[in-house]
Design a protein around this motif. Structure first.
Motif, mmCIF file in Angstrom:
data_model
loop_
_atom_site.group_PDB
_atom_site.id
_atom_site.type_symbol
_atom_site.label_atom_id
_atom_site.label_comp_id
_atom_site.label_asym_id
_atom_site.label_seq_id
_atom_site.Cartn_x
_atom_site.Cartn_y
_atom_site.Cartn_z
ATOM 1 N N HIS A 65 59.298 73.274 -40.762
ATOM 2 C CA HIS A 65 60.133 72.415 -41.594
ATOM 3 C C HIS A 65 61.601 72.491 -41.192
ATOM 4 O O HIS A 65 62.488 72.399 -42.035
ATOM 5 C CB HIS A 65 59.974 72.795 -43.074
ATOM 6 N N TYR A 66 61.879 72.656 -39.921
ATOM 7 C CA TYR A 66 63.248 72.643 -39.410
ATOM 8 C C TYR A 66 63.198 72.157 -37.973
ATOM 9 O O TYR A 66 62.195 72.316 -37.285
ATOM 10 C CB TYR A 66 63.886 74.026 -39.499
ATOM 11 N N PRO A 67 64.267 71.523 -37.487
ATOM 12 C CA PRO A 67 64.241 70.937 -36.137
ATOM 13 C C PRO A 67 64.375 72.004 -35.068
ATOM 14 O O PRO A 67 64.969 73.068 -35.290
ATOM 15 C CB PRO A 67 65.450 69.999 -36.143
ATOM 16 N N PRO A 68 63.858 71.754 -33.867
ATOM 17 C CA PRO A 68 63.986 72.725 -32.779
ATOM 18 C C PRO A 68 65.379 72.674 -32.166
ATOM 19 O O PRO A 68 66.145 71.721 -32.363
ATOM 20 C CB PRO A 68 62.920 72.266 -31.776
ATOM 21 N N ALA A 69 65.698 73.713 -31.403
ATOM 22 C CA ALA A 69 66.982 73.753 -30.716
ATOM 23 C C ALA A 69 66.983 72.930 -29.445
ATOM 24 O O ALA A 69 68.050 72.574 -28.943
ATOM 25 C CB ALA A 69 67.365 75.205 -30.403
ATOM 26 N N ASP A 70 65.822 72.625 -28.911
ATOM 27 C CA ASP A 70 65.736 71.868 -27.668
ATOM 28 C C ASP A 70 64.384 71.185 -27.615
ATOM 29 O O ASP A 70 63.372 71.743 -28.053
ATOM 30 C CB ASP A 70 65.904 72.797 -26.464
ATOM 31 N N LEU A 71 64.377 69.971 -27.087
ATOM 32 C CA LEU A 71 63.137 69.214 -26.920
ATOM 33 C C LEU A 71 62.552 69.373 -25.521
ATOM 34 O O LEU A 71 61.616 68.676 -25.160
ATOM 35 C CB LEU A 71 63.388 67.731 -27.200
ATOM 36 N N CYS A 72 63.097 70.295 -24.756
ATOM 37 C CA CYS A 72 62.632 70.523 -23.394
ATOM 38 C C CYS A 72 61.527 71.578 -23.396
ATOM 39 O O CYS A 72 61.602 72.573 -24.124
ATOM 40 C CB CYS A 72 63.782 70.976 -22.497
ATOM 41 N N LEU A 91 64.706 84.724 -40.463
ATOM 42 C CA LEU A 91 65.545 85.076 -39.317
ATOM 43 C C LEU A 91 65.164 84.253 -38.084
ATOM 44 O O LEU A 91 66.037 83.831 -37.318
ATOM 45 C CB LEU A 91 65.410 86.575 -39.027
ATOM 46 N N ILE A 92 63.870 84.035 -37.884
ATOM 47 C CA ILE A 92 63.437 83.197 -36.758
ATOM 48 C C ILE A 92 63.982 81.783 -36.918
ATOM 49 O O ILE A 92 64.489 81.172 -35.963
ATOM 50 C CB ILE A 92 61.901 83.194 -36.664
ATOM 51 N N GLN A 93 63.894 81.248 -38.145
ATOM 52 C CA GLN A 93 64.415 79.905 -38.392
ATOM 53 C C GLN A 93 65.931 79.869 -38.232
ATOM 54 O O GLN A 93 66.485 78.920 -37.656
ATOM 55 C CB GLN A 93 64.008 79.455 -39.785
ATOM 56 N N ALA A 94 66.622 80.905 -38.699
ATOM 57 C CA ALA A 94 68.085 80.952 -38.581
ATOM 58 C C ALA A 94 68.515 81.045 -37.121
ATOM 59 O O ALA A 94 69.531 80.456 -36.721
ATOM 60 C CB ALA A 94 68.636 82.141 -39.370
ATOM 61 N N THR A 138 66.895 79.782 -34.565
ATOM 62 C CA THR A 138 66.718 78.445 -33.993
ATOM 63 C C THR A 138 67.863 77.524 -34.399
ATOM 64 O O THR A 138 68.389 76.760 -33.573
ATOM 65 C CB THR A 138 65.373 77.853 -34.457
ATOM 66 N N ARG A 139 68.281 77.601 -35.660
ATOM 67 C CA ARG A 139 69.421 76.793 -36.100
ATOM 68 C C ARG A 139 70.707 77.224 -35.403
ATOM 69 O O ARG A 139 71.562 76.398 -35.068
ATOM 70 C CB ARG A 139 69.574 76.893 -37.612
ATOM 71 N N LEU A 140 70.864 78.528 -35.176
ATOM 72 C CA LEU A 140 72.036 79.015 -34.443
ATOM 73 C C LEU A 140 72.031 78.507 -33.008
ATOM 74 O O LEU A 140 73.087 78.160 -32.462
ATOM 75 C CB LEU A 140 72.056 80.545 -34.473
ATOM 76 N N GLN A 141 70.870 78.443 -32.384
ATOM 77 C CA GLN A 141 70.789 77.877 -31.037
ATOM 78 C C GLN A 141 71.213 76.407 -31.032
ATOM 79 O O GLN A 141 71.954 75.970 -30.146
ATOM 80 C CB GLN A 141 69.363 78.012 -30.507
ATOM 81 N N SER A 142 70.746 75.640 -32.043
ATOM 82 C CA SER A 142 71.126 74.233 -32.120
ATOM 83 C C SER A 142 72.628 74.082 -32.314
ATOM 84 O O SER A 142 73.275 73.263 -31.642
ATOM 85 C CB SER A 142 70.363 73.549 -33.262
ATOM 86 N N ALA A 143 73.202 74.880 -33.231
ATOM 87 C CA ALA A 143 74.651 74.806 -33.464
ATOM 88 C C ALA A 143 75.423 75.208 -32.216
ATOM 89 O O ALA A 143 76.467 74.627 -31.902
ATOM 90 C CB ALA A 143 75.025 75.695 -34.653
ATOM 91 N N THR A 144 74.941 76.208 -31.483
ATOM 92 C CA THR A 144 75.626 76.637 -30.261
ATOM 93 C C THR A 144 75.533 75.573 -29.185
ATOM 94 O O THR A 144 76.512 75.325 -28.458
ATOM 95 C CB THR A 144 75.021 77.959 -29.767
ATOM 96 N N HIS A 145 74.386 74.949 -29.036
ATOM 97 C CA HIS A 145 74.259 73.830 -28.096
ATOM 98 C C HIS A 145 75.248 72.716 -28.444
ATOM 99 O O HIS A 145 75.892 72.133 -27.545
ATOM 100 C CB HIS A 145 72.834 73.287 -28.116
#
Length: 938
Positions: free
Chosen positions: A494-501, A688-691, A693-700
């Motif tokens: 229920h949260y978006p991924p950090a990358d679609l690759c 923490l796993i979800q957070a 992933t969200r941190l990766q998206s924000a960093t990207h």
């Protein structure tokens, strides 16, 4: 690797495709020839029984021609073979063959031949027993002190010991607490049976106890009768090993010394007859089989031990005496006497390599050849030296971190993502927020340029994305073969991924002349999943918490051609903007590239949303701290729980009963606390796993904005990604915060230092530990953005970094850095706070009253633009006037909104009236829907 190798005396390969185990080998004078020499008896799981009489062959003779005495094919698999006095009316040796459902005893006899074909041997059945239960193994001996004869004990797969007094079945007993069968051996000194149960403990049962125990046909009857009447079967003694046992052996070398040897997975145990440990040897390898035998020294035992590294080791008690290299991994080892040599080591491998060898050395007659003496041509040597130095310098300049791939790979991978979503979704979660979850098919074409062996394909996507199958075992491929593999990808959270690759890797072996088994190699490829896999259309809203505007150096284009159903990127979650922003930039680049425009460039005018980014960092760090808190609390409650258990156990064992003093209530409450803490720790781990992933998206997203803000190239962007995204996932030993802090500190002391004099010569390499808070990390990220804003260049080399003059975007202000290095840290907090304040993004939320004032502000903005231009010209002419004008501007900023922001707001409002909007959902995925244009778009 051993210095010495076992010397081959005789060897043979038994059959093809047959399997053998530790009970399939025995040695002895099976034909009762009286010569004192042994024969080798081997049985296989394919039902083949062979008898050998080895002798060294002459160079012109075949080694196996007359060594094999007999070969018989049985219809049932052979589990174990043993030699003993198993016939009541004879004291000769007979051969016992154990099948899964039958025990057969044979007599082997030989007849002297009168012709050149030699002696003839035959196998005669004496008697057999049909078993009611499936057999596992057997042992034999003079049970009950009988002389001149041997009885047989068979252990079944369900834990029953069946005793046979030669031609007669005596009785059967079930072992208590049985789960899985283990090794079984008989101790003649104590008339008892030694086995290792599935509870990983050695158990000893006396024959007398087994004989008088309650008889039963089934395990249920045994349990019922043991509770009502008769004697219950109990072990004479037990010893906990703590590991599985491979074999148990009781050597009969000396009557004065009694020992029971147990071979474990990692240890060798030597026990006394009463179960006490005589000694224990910790092994540094994985053993496969062993054999204790008599030693020349009094009071000690020699042990032959084989391991999975093809080694044969000789121990005297715990002392290693000799090591020799074997050609295979044995599963059974014996010592035998043959006509020309006594004490040969007989080994049998699982695939049928039967070998008789001895330990020793052969002299080496190798002599080094003479080197041809020739005159040295110093000119040629000097020319070759210069050429090699040139090659070395050229390789040093490249500074490649990863090795370069070969020009032509033996295996070519091509991933094709379907342009349409699957008609029937393969997603595990069928719906999210009332919307169906789609899936898309990915087709992978694998083409081989040469023959490859054992290819295996692995698919990896970023969480919470998932695939229908991530591991594929493929068939070996010949030269020019092509194979197609399909799988589907979908959203599984229920949260978006950090990358679609996604990544695809195929590991295989490529055979060469020097290595026919094959050299391991890996081929890789990537694939990009469509954005609509995680997004679905939704009606746009005017008021959003986060907005990002991307500028271009070309006139606006029709977004229906470039990015259908999208215009401005806005979301209720900061990190959810990343995927749509990335797709927007990529589609702009593709559109203008298709039109042949070469000087197209995307840009971002700021401000950099560091406060929003720091909120994501703080949330991730808080969950990491909670992990350690939960671990500490669980440890405390576990200690408390064990203490209560000990006190309760003491009360229960006390002969004088006493009150429990509410210890049972306290134990139940502590147990509930432990369970609640464990559930909370597991929930925190998932968060923490979800957070992360969200941190990766924000960093990207932060990296994208920085690259657009300063126009960073691909090399500098790659360095920035390696700095801010050093980890694929958090671990208890190493986390994101300390890794990023160390990486940024390295850049600030090297390529982003203020001057070449300030570059650090030696960098500290202390251990990375979780920080107390994120304040230091935030300061370093702020300083990194400031140095990049001043024109700093990211580089892996230690060259002098000379800042270039860069026009600062509106709303950004550089941090005045002190000249003295020691004053940097005290003033860093104040400067970073100022920088963050200047760079806070405007949350452009428009109300109805704001829209009514929009037209009145347009005229003021034109006048303010002219007024600002005059101020800028005055700044360039005089320094004092620039200071006064900056003070006036800062005063105006504190009283009223910035005029630049108003002009930007005007442009965005005009774009909103004629184009479409995009909404990014926080809960499930990014929501995008087309908004109908107004009538005034033309």
């Amino acid at each position: 690797m051993s210095l010495f190798k076992a010397r081959d005396w005789w060897a043979s390969v038994l059959g093809e495709g047959e399997e053998f185990d530790q009970g399939c080998l025995c040695v002895g004078d099976v034909d009762n020839s009286g010569s004192g020499y042994d024969k080798i008896v081997v049985g296989s799981f394919m039902g083949m029984l062979r008898i050998f009489s080895p002798h060294p062959a002459k160079p012109e003779e075949q080694m196996e021609a007359d060594a094999q005495l007999l070969e018989v094919q049985f219809p049932d698999p052979i589990i174990q073979v043993e030699m003993g006095k198993f016939v009541s009316c004879s004291e000769l040796l007979h051969l016992a063959v154990l099948h899964p459902r039958k025990l057969s005893v044979y007599a082997v006899s030989g007849t002297a031949g009168n012709v050149e074909h030699g002696d003839q041997y035959q196998l005669r059945l004496v008697y057999e027993h049909n078993l009611q239960r499936t057999a596992c193994n057997m042992t034999y001996g003079p049970f009950g002190g009988v002389t001149g004869h041997h009885f047989i004990c068979i252990q079944s797969m369900d834990g029953m010991l069946m005793f046979f007094e030669q031609e007669t079945y005596a009785f059967g007993r079930f072992l208590p607490g049985f789960l899985l069968p283990g090794p079984l051996s008989y101790c003649i000194r104590t008339d008892s049976f030694i086995t290792v149960s599935s509870t990983r403990q050695v158990e000893c049962y006396r024959y007398e106890t087994l004989a008088v125990a309650t008889d039963a046909d089934t395990r249920q009857d045994s349990d019922q009768q043991s509770k009502s009447s008769g004697k219950r079967l109990t072990a004479d003694w037990t010893l906990v090993l703590g590991e599985e046992a491979l074999d148990v052996c009781v050597p009969h070398t000396s009557s004065a010394m009694s020992s029971i040897f147990v071979l474990g997975e990692r240890n060798l145990f030597c026990l006394k007859d009463n179960g006490q440990i005589r000694f224990m040897k910790k092994l540094e390898f994985n053993p496969s089989c062993f054999l204790p035998y008599g030693s020349v020294s009094e009071g000690s035992t020699n042990i032959l031990m084989c391991n999975h590294n093809n080694m044969l080791l000789v121990y005297q008690d715990v002392t290693l005496k000799w090591v020799a290299q074997l050609s295979c991994v044995p599963v059974a080892v014996r010592v035998a006497n043959f006509p020309e040599l006594k004490g040969l080591v007989v080994t049998l491998s699982s695939d049928g390599h039967l070998q008789c060898s001895y330990m020793g050395t052969d002299p080496s007659f190798f002599t080094a050849p003479k080197v041809d003496a020739r005159e040295v041509n110093y000119d040629e040597v000097d020319t070759e030296m210069k050429m090699l130095q040139k090659v070395i310098r050229g390789a040093t300049k490249t500074q490649d971190i990863l090795p370069r791939a070969e020009t032509e790979e033996e295996l070519t991978l091509t991933a094709i993502v379907s342009s349409n979503l699957d008609e029937v979704s393969c997603a595990v979660i069928p719906e999210m927020n009332g919307m169906p979850v789609p899936s898309v098919t990915v087709k992978v074409k694998i083409k081989s340029r040469s023959a490859v062996q054992s290819p295996k394909m692995t698919v990896c996507v970023q969480p919470p994305l998932a695939v229908t199958q991530d591991q594929f075992v493929l068939d070996s491929m010949g030269s020019g073969c092509e194979l197609v593999v399909r799988f589907s990808a979908f959203l599984n959270g229920h949260y978006p991924p950090a990358d679609l690759c996604g990544d695809i890797a195929v590991s295989y072996s490529s055979a060469t002349e020097l290595n026919p088994a094959g050299i391991p190699r890996v081929s890789q490829c990537k694939f990009n999943l469509p954005l609509r896999l995680v997004c679905y259309p939704s009606s746009a809203i005017k008021n959003a918490k986060y907005k990002i505007t991307v500028d271009t150096n070309k006139p606006p284009v029709n977004l229906n051609e470039v990015f259908p159903e999208r215009y401005r990127i806005q979301s209720e979650s900061f990190e959810d903007i990343w995927l749509v922003a990335k797709e927007l930039v990529q589609r702009f680049d593709q559109h203008f590239a298709s039109l042949g425009v070469k000087d197209f460039r995307n840009s971002f005018t700021g401000p950099i949303p560091l406060p929003e980014y720091f909120e994501t960092v703080d949330h991730h760090f808080e969950l990491r701290v909670n992990v350690q808190k939960y671990q500490d609390l669980l440890s405390e409650r576990a200690v408390q729980f064990r203490a209560i258990q000990r006190r309760l156990l003491t009360r229960f064992k006390d002969k004088t009963p006493g009150p429990l003093q509410n210890l049972d209530t306290l134990m139940e409450g502590t147990y509930r606390q432990v369970i609640a803490l464990a559930d909370a720790a597991e929930d925190n781990r998932e968060r923490l796993i979800q957070a992360f992933t969200r941190l990766q998206s924000a960093t990207h997203l932060l990296i994208l904005l920085l690259s657009l803000w300063q126009g960073l190239g691909s090399e500098q962007t790659a360095i920035l990604e390696a700095t801010l995204l050093p980890l694929l996932q958090d671990t208890p030993q190493l986390g994101w915060e300390e890794s990023v802090d160390a990486a940024i500190s390295h850049l600030l002391k090297t390529c982003l230092s203020r001057s070449p004099k300030d570059q650090a010569i030696s960098l500290s390499t202390g251990p990375l530990t979780i920080p107390k808070d994120t304040s230091r990390l935030k300061k370093h990220i702020t300083l990194l953005c400031d140095r990049l804003g001043k024109g700093g260049r990211l580089s892996l080399t230690s060259e002098a970094n000379v800042p270039t003059t860069v026009m600062m975007p509106a709303g950004c202000e550089s941090i005045p850095e002190p000249i003295v290095e020691q004053e940097e840290e005290p003033r860093l907090q104040q400067d970073s706070a100022k920088y963050i304040k200047k760079k806070q993004p405007s949350k452009r939320i428009k109300s109805k009253s704001d829209s009514s004032k929009e037209s009145s502000r347009e005229k003021k903005e034109k006048d303010s633009g002219k007024e600002k231009d005059s101020k800028v010209s005055s700044k360039e002419s005089k320094k004092e006037s620039s200071k006064e004008s900056s003070k006036r501007e800062s005063t105006k900023e504190s009283k009223e909104p910035s005029k630049d922001k108003e002009s930007t707001r005007e442009k965005e409002s005009s774009k909103e009236s004629g184009k479409e909007k995009t909404k990014v959902s926080r809960k499930s995925s990014v929501k995008v829907k087309e908004k109908k244009s107004d009538a005034g778009d033309g």
